[in-house]
Design a protein around this motif. Structure first.
Motif, PDB file in Angstrom:
ATOM      1  N   UNK A 174       0.826  -1.205   0.000  1.00 29.26           N
ATOM      2  CA  UNK A 174       0.000   0.000   0.000  1.00 29.26           C
ATOM      3  C   UNK A 174       0.862   1.258   0.000  1.00 29.26           C
ATOM      4  N   UNK A 175       1.895   1.248   0.818  1.00 27.31           N
ATOM      5  CA  UNK A 175       2.815   2.377   0.899  1.00 27.31           C
ATOM      6  C   UNK A 175       3.420   2.669  -0.473  1.00 27.31           C
ATOM      7  N   UNK A 176       3.930   1.643  -1.133  1.00 23.76           N
ATOM      8  CA  UNK A 176       4.594   1.834  -2.419  1.00 23.76           C
ATOM      9  C   UNK A 176       3.612   2.265  -3.506  1.00 23.76           C
ATOM     10  N   UNK A 177       2.384   1.742  -3.446  1.00 18.65           N
ATOM     11  CA  UNK A 177       1.402   2.151  -4.450  1.00 18.65           C
ATOM     12  C   UNK A 177       1.074   3.636  -4.304  1.00 18.65           C
ATOM     13  N   UNK A 178       0.934   4.108  -3.066  1.00 22.90           N
ATOM     14  CA  UNK A 178       0.666   5.533  -2.857  1.00 22.90           C
ATOM     15  C   UNK A 178       1.827   6.384  -3.368  1.00 22.90           C
ATOM     16  N   UNK A 179       3.052   5.958  -3.133  1.00 20.46           N
ATOM     17  CA  UNK A 179       4.217   6.716  -3.595  1.00 20.46           C
ATOM     18  C   UNK A 179       4.328   6.715  -5.123  1.00 20.46           C
ATOM     19  N   UNK A 180       3.948   5.618  -5.748  1.00 20.05           N
ATOM     20  CA  UNK A 180       4.147   5.476  -7.192  1.00 20.05           C
ATOM     21  C   UNK A 180       2.936   5.893  -8.017  1.00 20.05           C
ATOM     22  N   UNK A 181       1.730   5.826  -7.440  1.00 24.38           N
ATOM     23  CA  UNK A 181       0.523   6.134  -8.190  1.00 24.38           C
ATOM     24  C   UNK A 181      -0.395   7.025  -7.361  1.00 24.38           C
ATOM     25  N   UNK A 182      -1.331   6.435  -6.617  1.00 24.39           N
ATOM     26  CA  UNK A 182      -2.208   7.223  -5.747  1.00 24.39           C
ATOM     27  C   UNK A 182      -2.898   6.303  -4.754  1.00 24.39           C
ATOM     28  N   UNK A 183      -3.173   6.823  -3.581  1.00 19.74           N
ATOM     29  CA  UNK A 183      -3.867   6.067  -2.540  1.00 19.74           C
ATOM     30  C   UNK A 183      -4.999   6.885  -1.954  1.00 19.74           C
ATOM     31  N   UNK A 184      -6.043   6.176  -1.511  1.00 17.68           N
ATOM     32  CA  UNK A 184      -7.206   6.816  -0.889  1.00 17.68           C
ATOM     33  C   UNK A 184      -7.262   6.418   0.578  1.00 17.68           C
ATOM     34  N   UNK A 185      -7.292   7.413   1.448  1.00 17.17           N
ATOM     35  CA  UNK A 185      -7.279   7.216   2.892  1.00 17.17           C
ATOM     36  C   UNK A 185      -8.598   7.709   3.476  1.00 17.17           C
ATOM     37  N   UNK A 186      -9.186   6.939   4.373  1.00 16.31           N
ATOM     38  CA  UNK A 186     -10.352   7.396   5.119  1.00 16.31           C
ATOM     39  C   UNK A 186      -9.862   8.128   6.359  1.00 16.31           C
ATOM     40  N   UNK A 187     -10.056   9.436   6.403  1.00 16.33           N
ATOM     41  CA  UNK A 187      -9.667  10.231   7.574  1.00 16.33           C
ATOM     42  C   UNK A 187     -10.899  10.916   8.175  1.00 16.33           C
ATOM     43  N   UNK A 188     -12.030  10.228   8.055  1.00 18.53           N
ATOM     44  CA  UNK A 188     -13.294  10.780   8.559  1.00 18.53           C
ATOM     45  C   UNK A 188     -13.318  10.898  10.079  1.00 18.53           C
TER      46      UNK A 188
END
Length: 409
Positions: free
Chosen positions: A62-76
């Motif tokens: 997950x970490x690498x995918x966010x760094x290389x492309x994009x990640x969606x985080x729930x910060x509700x």
């Protein structure tokens, strides 16, 4: 504290283990069904049920995918509110260190709440909206404390016949982060061009057909990205649209922690709290020159804790927050003692956050060291499970920031 939660989380022993009683009793965010759909391993965090990671890949993936492309985080779980009224500037200026007068409409900044001793109650994002209000986002773990604090001072201002109102929001909040984030979000925004939205600026918009959303170009990863506040009934619509394709994957608390640590960003409760001043924490950059002058001239009449902050900033602190790299052994975690290279019996500091960096494949950490031992390049040793391992004081962030540098200002 997130670092502790990750070490002690129930999913470590069994990926399909049921929620603990504490987690089951925690609040569900508007994206809860999405987490279960993607196989999220849920834990209680700040009174909410949130995923540490998802079934598909794990924290490192997950970490690498966010760094290389994009990640969606729930910060509700974060607390969102509006500060309204004719005298809203005065209230926000008194309660935070933000240079409210310097904020243009649509502009945001990282700021701090200080207590009466000039120590850090919480960090937050302050946005001056084009509409007649401020938009604040504060930490979930401090929500009860900060709400009581805000309510108290709003009441004081109202008793002085000043027009201020607090509107606590019932809204989802999601963060879309990574180099492909703008490309994905742009498909759902027609009110304006995302290329015109500068870093630390925001505005209201319709997102993938959901009205009354607020988009702020900011985040907690050191990369380009956005925080999107969404009415709860529209949260699943927006999230599903963002996840529709290979560019974006859902990201849990575990990767969120390693991403923010690589970026050198503080976690409240670990790296900053009410025992620390902005001077010790290396956060005096959040206090503008004008605000420092106000604190020197007017003390706590300028802003709460101003007098104490002026005193603290006039002298060199005994300890400083620093970055740390591990040169051998396992990563030093929260609470690990730090010693001088000569292995003396007296610790020179403590680690407040640490992990194995997926991007660097090396242990990284931050913590507080005595000022005399805090220069970049100073050799240190970490005590981990009774053994000492070599490390070095390092510059933060551990990775270069890639915030968006374009847009209209």
């Amino acid at each position: 504290m997130l670092s502790r939660a990750l070490r002690c989380a129930p999913w470590r022993s069994s990926p399909r283990r049921l929620l603990s009683a504490k987690a089951a009793a925690a609040r569900r965010t508007p994206l809860f069904d999405l987490h279960t759909e993607f196989g999220g391993r849920m834990v209680e965090f700040a009174g909410h049920q949130l995923p540490v990671q998802y079934a598909a890949g794990g924290i490192v993936a997950e970490h690498k995918h966010a760094r290389e492309s994009a990640g969606l985080f729930d910060v509700s779980h974060m607390q969102q509110l509006r500060v309204c009224g004719v005298n809203r500037d005065s209230l926000v200026s008194f309660l935070t260190v933000a240079d409210v007068a310097a904020l243009a409409p649509g502009q945001a900044c990282l700021s701090l709440f200080l207590n009466g001793q000039g120590r850090i109650m919480d960090d937050l994002i302050v946005s001056r909206c084009r509409e007649p209000h401020f938009y604040l986002v504060t930490n979930a773990g401090c929500a009860e404390k900060i709400q009581a604090h805000l309510d108290h001072w709003a009441g004081v201002f109202q008793a002085r016949a000043l027009d201020v109102r607090l509107e606590y929001m019932d809204a989802a909040l999601m963060a879309l982060q990574g180099p492909r984030a703008a490309e994905v979000l742009a498909k759902g925004v027609i009110d304006f061009k995302l290329a015109d939205l500068a870093f630390m600026h925001g505005r209201y918009a319709t997102v993938f057909g959901v009205q009354d959303c607020r988009i702020t170009r900011c985040g907690y990863t050191g990369m380009d990205g956005f925080e999107i506040s969404v009415p709860p009934q529209g949260a699943m619509t927006v999230a599903r649209a963002l996840l529709d394709g290979p560019l974006v994957k859902p990201i849990g608390l575990g990767a969120r922690d390693s991403l923010r640590l690589e970026a050198g960003l503080c976690l409240y409760g670990n790296d900053i709290d009410e025992t620390r001043t902005p001077v010790e924490a290396g956060l005096m950059w959040t206090v503008s020159k004008r605000r420092r002058q106000e604190a020197q001239q007017r003390g706590s009449e300028a802003f709460l804790g101003g007098e104490q902050l002026a005193v603290a900033s006039a002298t060199k602190p005994e300890v400083r927050r620093v970055g740390l790299l591990g040169l051998e052994g396992p990563p030093a975690r929260h609470g690990a003692a730090v010693f001088a290279e000569n292995d003396g019996d007296e610790p020179i500091g403590v680690v407040t956050s640490g992990c194995m960096s997926p991007s660097l494949n090396q242990p990284v950490a931050m913590g507080y060291l005595r000022r005399a031992n805090s220069a970049v390049g100073t050799p240190v040793r970490f005590e981990i499970r009774g053994k000492r391992y070599r490390g070095v004081v390092a510059k933060m962030p551990f990775l270069p920031a890639t915030y968006y540098t374009g847009g209209l200002r």
